[in-house]
Design an enzyme around this catalytic site. Sequence first.
Site, PDB file in Angstrom:
ATOM      1  CG  ASP A 130      -1.915   1.000   1.347  1.00  0.00           C
ATOM      2  OD1 ASP A 130      -1.667   2.127   0.883  1.00  0.00           O
ATOM      3  OD2 ASP A 130      -2.987   0.709   1.891  1.00  0.00           O
TER       4      ASP A 130
ATOM      5  CG  ASP B  61      -9.239   0.343  -6.644  1.00  0.00           C
ATOM      6  OD1 ASP B  61      -9.565  -0.358  -7.618  1.00  0.00           O
ATOM      7  OD2 ASP B  61      -8.154   0.221  -6.051  1.00  0.00           O
TER       8      ASP B  61
ATOM      9  CG  ASP C 109     -13.798   5.301 -15.536  1.00  0.00           C
ATOM     10  OD1 ASP C 109     -13.408   5.307 -14.356  1.00  0.00           O
ATOM     11  OD2 ASP C 109     -14.201   4.271 -16.103  1.00  0.00           O
TER      12      ASP C 109
ATOM     13  NE  ARG D 158      -3.920  -4.464 -18.630  1.00  0.00           N
ATOM     14  CZ  ARG D 158      -3.397  -5.676 -18.531  1.00  0.00           C
ATOM     15  NH1 ARG D 158      -3.985  -6.589 -17.792  1.00  0.00           N
ATOM     16  NH2 ARG D 158      -2.295  -5.998 -19.163  1.00  0.00           N
TER      17      ARG D 158
END
Length: 238
Positions: free
Chosen positions: A115, A137, A173, A212
């Site tokens: 992390d 995330d 996004d 990706r």
Amino acid sequence: MTGTENAPPVRWYGRRGGHRLRKARRERLERLLPILRLARPAPGGTVDLAAAFGAPPSDVWLEVGFGAGEHLAAQAGAHPGTAMVGCEPYVAGVASLLSIIEREGLTNIRIFDDDARLLLGSLPEASIGRVFVLFSDPWPKARHHKRRFITPATLDALARVMKDGAELRFATDHMGYVRWTLDHVIRNPAFAWLAQRPSDWRRRPADGFETRYERKATGQGLASVHLGFCRRRRARAA
Ligand SMILES: C[S@@+](CC[C@H](N)C(=O)[O-])C[C@H]1O[C@@H](n2cnc3c(N)ncnc32)[C@H](O)[C@@H]1O
């Protein structure tokens, strides 16, 4: 002070393991990771970047959550004189980056396979010239928002390790995470948003590389937002 002395314990919510690695990947991981791993120093200690890279690096860039590592490898290839530190606890992602490193003969990447928040407190103050947090995330459920990487605490930690004028690049996004990030970064006096016009956040920076997850988002017809922030100059003692 490194910032770790009174730091609360860090809890990890993402994946580390997953599918069993193929034999060649497992072997590469066992062979290369011990050489390229950036070890976490003892509590209160400071990472020795010169020792990690074999010489004092002229600049160090940091990627948080490099996923499969294509972006970090592309940056390393484009900037061979810059030392790159990538953080990623997901073992398959680390294995994927190691295959690119070996295939392309890249020598300027070190890996913190944990992390990133555990590393930030151990990096020297004002040592990092650029930070990438790309398609981090989004933890879309409201009750999970506190798991997002961008928080007041991580921004303070980034402000400490970033050089004056260093850039923080964030992309996503997920429009909720865009608003969250703008809201948090703009409140932090150490950072300034660099955007001058809409194209600055609608387009990936000219010297950036597609990740990706960005490709995945584009394939699903989702727009990505690219936010660039500058670490303001530190106030000098009179
Ligand atoms: C959605 S993926 C995106 C991967 C890559 N950046 C891309 O754009 O393709 C987010 C990645 O960030 C990693 N990650 C999340 N929080 C992290 C943290 N605190 N430190 C390091 N990596 C983290 C996850 O393990 C995951 O691989």
